[in-house]
Design a protein around this motif. Sequence first.
Motif, PDB file in Angstrom:
ATOM      1  N   GLY A 109       8.576  -2.522  -1.492  1.00  0.00           N
ATOM      2  CA  GLY A 109       7.479  -1.747  -0.919  1.00  0.00           C
ATOM      3  C   GLY A 109       7.368  -0.468  -1.723  1.00  0.00           C
ATOM      4  N   GLN A 110       6.199   0.191  -1.705  1.00  0.00           N
ATOM      5  CA  GLN A 110       6.078   1.465  -2.425  1.00  0.00           C
ATOM      6  C   GLN A 110       6.968   2.511  -1.795  1.00  0.00           C
ATOM      7  OE1 GLN A 110       4.730   1.817  -5.181  1.00  0.00           O
ATOM      8  NE2 GLN A 110       3.574  -0.068  -5.262  1.00  0.00           N
ATOM      9  N   ASN A 111       7.201   2.347  -0.502  1.00  0.00           N
ATOM     10  CA  ASN A 111       7.957   3.361   0.228  1.00  0.00           C
ATOM     11  C   ASN A 111       8.638   2.675   1.414  1.00  0.00           C
ATOM     12  OD1 ASN A 111       8.886   5.621   1.484  1.00  0.00           O
ATOM     13  ND2 ASN A 111       6.873   6.386   2.077  1.00  0.00           N
TER      14      ASN A 111
ATOM     15  N   SER B 277      12.462   3.832  -2.445  1.00  0.00           N
ATOM     16  CA  SER B 277      12.625   4.789  -1.356  1.00  0.00           C
ATOM     17  C   SER B 277      11.980   6.091  -1.749  1.00  0.00           C
ATOM     18  CB  SER B 277      14.108   5.092  -1.148  1.00  0.00           C
ATOM     19  OG  SER B 277      14.796   3.950  -0.809  1.00  0.00           O
ATOM     20  N   HIS B 278      11.217   6.661  -0.852  1.00  0.00           N
ATOM     21  CA  HIS B 278      10.653   7.991  -1.110  1.00  0.00           C
ATOM     22  C   HIS B 278      11.588   9.023  -0.485  1.00  0.00           C
ATOM     23  CE1 HIS B 278       8.058  11.402  -1.310  1.00  0.00           C
ATOM     24  NE2 HIS B 278       7.005  10.710  -1.689  1.00  0.00           N
ATOM     25  N   PRO B 279      12.014  10.030  -1.247  1.00  0.00           N
ATOM     26  CA  PRO B 279      12.964  11.006  -0.705  1.00  0.00           C
ATOM     27  C   PRO B 279      12.462  11.688   0.576  1.00  0.00           C
ATOM     28  CG  PRO B 279      12.751  11.295  -3.072  1.00  0.00           C
ATOM     29  CD  PRO B 279      11.724  10.271  -2.677  1.00  0.00           C
TER      30      PRO B 279
ATOM     31  N   GLY C 260       0.808  -1.220   0.000  1.00  0.00           N
ATOM     32  CA  GLY C 260       0.000   0.000   0.000  1.00  0.00           C
ATOM     33  C   GLY C 260       0.838   1.266   0.000  1.00  0.00           C
ATOM     34  N   CYS C 261       0.141   2.387  -0.013  1.00  0.00           N
ATOM     35  CA  CYS C 261       0.825   3.678  -0.022  1.00  0.00           C
ATOM     36  C   CYS C 261      -0.099   4.737   0.545  1.00  0.00           C
ATOM     37  CB  CYS C 261       1.232   4.042  -1.454  1.00  0.00           C
ATOM     38  SG  CYS C 261       2.121   5.610  -1.516  1.00  0.00           S
ATOM     39  N   ASN C 262       0.461   5.630   1.383  1.00  0.00           N
ATOM     40  CA  ASN C 262      -0.344   6.700   1.986  1.00  0.00           C
ATOM     41  C   ASN C 262      -0.025   8.067   1.408  1.00  0.00           C
ATOM     42  OD1 ASN C 262      -1.497   4.886   3.673  1.00  0.00           O
ATOM     43  ND2 ASN C 262      -0.399   5.522   5.522  1.00  0.00           N
ATOM     44  N   ASN C 263       0.805   8.120   0.391  1.00  0.00           N
ATOM     45  CA  ASN C 263       1.358   9.418   0.011  1.00  0.00           C
ATOM     46  C   ASN C 263       0.482  10.249  -0.917  1.00  0.00           C
ATOM     47  OD1 ASN C 263       3.689   9.171   1.570  1.00  0.00           O
ATOM     48  ND2 ASN C 263       4.492   7.727   0.075  1.00  0.00           N
ATOM     49  N   PHE C 264      -0.324   9.600  -1.706  1.00  0.00           N
ATOM     50  CA  PHE C 264      -1.205  10.334  -2.616  1.00  0.00           C
ATOM     51  C   PHE C 264      -0.457  11.400  -3.413  1.00  0.00           C
ATOM     52  CE2 PHE C 264      -4.087   8.336   0.365  1.00  0.00           C
ATOM     53  CZ  PHE C 264      -5.075   7.850  -0.480  1.00  0.00           C
ATOM     54  N   CYS C 265       0.638  11.018  -4.034  1.00  0.00           N
ATOM     55  CA  CYS C 265       1.250  11.914  -5.017  1.00  0.00           C
ATOM     56  C   CYS C 265       0.144  12.194  -6.026  1.00  0.00           C
ATOM     57  CB  CYS C 265       2.440  11.235  -5.682  1.00  0.00           C
ATOM     58  SG  CYS C 265       3.716  10.810  -4.476  1.00  0.00           S
ATOM     59  N   SER C 266       0.047  13.440  -6.479  1.00  0.00           N
ATOM     60  CA  SER C 266      -1.199  13.834  -7.164  1.00  0.00           C
ATOM     61  C   SER C 266      -1.417  13.142  -8.504  1.00  0.00           C
ATOM     62  CB  SER C 266      -1.240  15.352  -7.331  1.00  0.00           C
ATOM     63  OG  SER C 266      -0.121  15.761  -8.074  1.00  0.00           O
ATOM     64  N   TYR C 267      -0.365  12.540  -9.081  1.00  0.00           N
ATOM     65  CA  TYR C 267      -0.497  11.878 -10.397  1.00  0.00           C
ATOM     66  C   TYR C 267      -0.760  10.384 -10.258  1.00  0.00           C
ATOM     67  CZ  TYR C 267       4.212  11.018  -8.780  1.00  0.00           C
ATOM     68  OH  TYR C 267       5.263  10.680  -7.980  1.00  0.00           O
ATOM     69  N   CYS C 268      -0.679   9.840  -9.041  1.00  0.00           N
ATOM     70  CA  CYS C 268      -0.486   8.391  -8.902  1.00  0.00           C
ATOM     71  C   CYS C 268      -1.748   7.635  -8.488  1.00  0.00           C
ATOM     72  CB  CYS C 268       0.627   8.135  -7.892  1.00  0.00           C
ATOM     73  SG  CYS C 268       1.082   6.394  -7.829  1.00  0.00           S
ATOM     74  N   ILE C 269      -1.990   6.539  -9.149  1.00  0.00           N
ATOM     75  CA  ILE C 269      -3.183   5.729  -8.910  1.00  0.00           C
ATOM     76  C   ILE C 269      -2.954   4.712  -7.770  1.00  0.00           C
ATOM     77  CG2 ILE C 269      -2.576   3.922 -10.612  1.00  0.00           C
ATOM     78  CD1 ILE C 269      -6.089   5.378 -10.208  1.00  0.00           C
ATOM     79  N   VAL C 270      -1.682   4.475  -7.447  1.00  0.00           N
ATOM     80  CA  VAL C 270      -1.364   3.378  -6.517  1.00  0.00           C
ATOM     81  C   VAL C 270      -2.129   3.435  -5.185  1.00  0.00           C
ATOM     82  CG1 VAL C 270       0.516   2.347  -5.139  1.00  0.00           C
ATOM     83  CG2 VAL C 270       0.847   2.803  -7.565  1.00  0.00           C
ATOM     84  N   PRO C 271      -2.171   4.599  -4.504  1.00  0.00           N
ATOM     85  CA  PRO C 271      -2.875   4.612  -3.217  1.00  0.00           C
ATOM     86  C   PRO C 271      -4.353   4.232  -3.333  1.00  0.00           C
ATOM     87  CG  PRO C 271      -1.528   6.569  -3.470  1.00  0.00           C
ATOM     88  CD  PRO C 271      -1.542   5.887  -4.808  1.00  0.00           C
ATOM     89  N   TYR C 272      -4.933   4.428  -4.512  1.00  0.00           N
ATOM     90  CA  TYR C 272      -6.352   4.105  -4.702  1.00  0.00           C
ATOM     91  C   TYR C 272      -6.570   2.608  -4.958  1.00  0.00           C
ATOM     92  CZ  TYR C 272      -6.595   9.135  -5.211  1.00  0.00           C
ATOM     93  OH  TYR C 272      -6.487  10.484  -4.979  1.00  0.00           O
TER      94      TYR C 272
ATOM     95  N   ASN D  56       2.634  16.921  -4.794  1.00  0.00           N
ATOM     96  CA  ASN D  56       2.428  16.493  -3.410  1.00  0.00           C
ATOM     97  C   ASN D  56       3.550  15.578  -2.921  1.00  0.00           C
ATOM     98  OD1 ASN D  56       0.950  16.553  -1.024  1.00  0.00           O
ATOM     99  ND2 ASN D  56      -0.091  14.606  -1.503  1.00  0.00           N
ATOM    100  N   ARG D  57       4.789  15.950  -3.241  1.00  0.00           N
ATOM    101  CA  ARG D  57       5.914  15.064  -2.914  1.00  0.00           C
ATOM    102  C   ARG D  57       6.527  15.376  -1.541  1.00  0.00           C
ATOM    103  NH1 ARG D  57       6.862  10.296  -5.146  1.00  0.00           N
ATOM    104  NH2 ARG D  57       9.115  10.572  -5.174  1.00  0.00           N
ATOM    105  N   HIS D  58       6.291  16.536  -0.982  1.00  0.00           N
ATOM    106  CA  HIS D  58       6.779  16.845   0.376  1.00  0.00           C
ATOM    107  C   HIS D  58       8.292  16.845   0.539  1.00  0.00           C
ATOM    108  CE1 HIS D  58       2.827  17.046   2.190  1.00  0.00           C
ATOM    109  NE2 HIS D  58       2.509  16.013   1.424  1.00  0.00           N
TER     110      HIS D  58
HETATM  111 FE1  SF4 Z   1       2.851   6.171  -3.524  1.00  0.00          FE
HETATM  112 FE2  SF4 Z   1       4.959   6.063  -5.189  1.00  0.00          FE
HETATM  113 FE3  SF4 Z   1       2.537   6.556  -6.169  1.00  0.00          FE
HETATM  114 FE4  SF4 Z   1       3.749   8.430  -4.722  1.00  0.00          FE
HETATM  115  S1  SF4 Z   1       4.478   7.611  -6.714  1.00  0.00           S
HETATM  116  S2  SF4 Z   1       1.603   7.755  -4.497  1.00  0.00           S
HETATM  117  S3  SF4 Z   1       4.868   7.165  -3.233  1.00  0.00           S
HETATM  118  S4  SF4 Z   1       3.187   4.674  -5.154  1.00  0.00           S
END
Ligand code: SF4
Length: 473
Positions: free
Chosen positions: A236-238, A273-275, A192-204, A312-314
């Motif tokens: 892992g996603q992160n 790894s997420h920066p 899973g992923c909690n980051n919700f980068c604005s382009y990314c479908i993964v968290p959904y 939304n990369r923080h």
């Molecule tokens: Fe999560 Fe990576 Fe998608 Fe960002 S790019 S929402 S960290 S899976």
Amino acid sequence: MEKPMNKFSVPASELNKQKEYTELVRTVLSSRFPSGKPRAFVHTYGCQGNVADGEKLQGMLYEMGFDFTSDVNSADLVLYNTCAIREHAEDRVFGNVGALKPIKKQNPDMIIALCGCMTQQQRVADKIKNSYPFVDIVFGTHVAHRLPEFIYRSLCLGKRVFETADSDGNIVEGLPVKRDGTFRAWVPIMYGCNNFCSYCIVPYVRGRERSRDFDTVVSEVRSLVASGYKEINLLGQNVNSYNKELTADRQFPALLRAINEIEGEFIIRFMTSHPKDCTRDLIEAMADCKKVAKHLHLPVQSGNNRVLSEMNRHYTREKYLSLIEYAYELMPELSITSDIIVGFPGETYDEFKDTLSLVESVKYTSLFTFIFSPRYGTKAYDMDDPVSRQEKGEWFNKLVALQEKIAGERTSSMKGRSYRVLVEDKAKHDGILSGRTQGNVIIEFEGDEGLIGSFADVRVTNPRTWIVYGELV
Ligand code: SF4
Ligand code: 5AD
């Protein structure tokens, strides 16, 4: 003593129910295929996390009595484990599913099943339900462990199966795994992923971030190493937020250190790894641990602070570069790779130039570059996107050309030096093998096939930009 259940853990009773379905399916299949096993064609698209899921799906199929085939025409069951990261990935799946229609006409008993990130989206599941009536089973990412039940319902009850309910996700331990490789293993440590980068479908489509138990992961790696695996990929996603709600002795740097202590010659890799969560602790653990490959995949996505904030990369460009500086200080030989998105909605050419200058200063070994692809349901999907596809294509080509120049400079500095590589495969021509350095550079060299799956020392004789040629030392 049994470990306390994590709130994401799937209870044993649910898994036992699946074991009962496995037995039922096995019995039915052995009477329908008295002179041999039915054959499954399993294809996984997308990232290594999906590959790891695919190996569990294969494990479950194997226990149900299936054998495997690489010829889709002769398969009794076709399973596509799909990816949704970009539109292109989805288009490919739809194309391949469409191509199954005439095959199923020839073999009406063939079961066609789709799962993974793409089918977790209701819009996709509906489209398949309505426009692809020859597809028998569709299930999402949160119920993959129920594959035996789905096959039972299709095979024995003749029902179409659609199971794509949304969920925060779960952790399923103890599923059978049928690994594709004999020396390289994929080990998910979190999902899973909690980051919700604005382009990314993964968290959904993958639910909330959740970590596997520390000791469970360490013992899995120990048994993989004992059975001969030479490269362990922690996934892992992160990974940097592994066990982030626990104390430091259970977090990712500690996990690397614990795995590094396992006896034997093997290499530890990890991604992604997420920066924003990449700490000095992690860099120090990498530097200290001999078995950890000196390779860091640290996706930057953009070199411009406004774009990073819209994504939304923080983190900022400056924070990213200071991490890189620290990493090179501790590991001058470190190989760094990254993902970059070109043409995020609203990105200007001047902002894109900040990405070029960042790439120039980091000196990546290689890059995964993508043109922004709008994903339905994400924030960026609705953003104004005035730059044409053609213009984005031109920017993209500039980035690729710059990286090619940098990669060429990096590989030419390898000439005359020796590297310990894990020998992976035969190259395209006879008698030539290929191996991968710690930094993830492929070296081709002459050698005996018996070396595949073991470590060898290779001296670089002729480095080219993408392939480096060498000889066994
Ligand atoms: Fe999560 Fe990576 Fe998608 Fe960002 S790019 S929402 S960290 S899976
Ligand atoms: N468009 C283009 N690239 C994307 N990625 C993720 N979502 C998108 C998208 N909508 C890229 C990111 C990520 C990699 C796995 O895929 O760069 O790091």
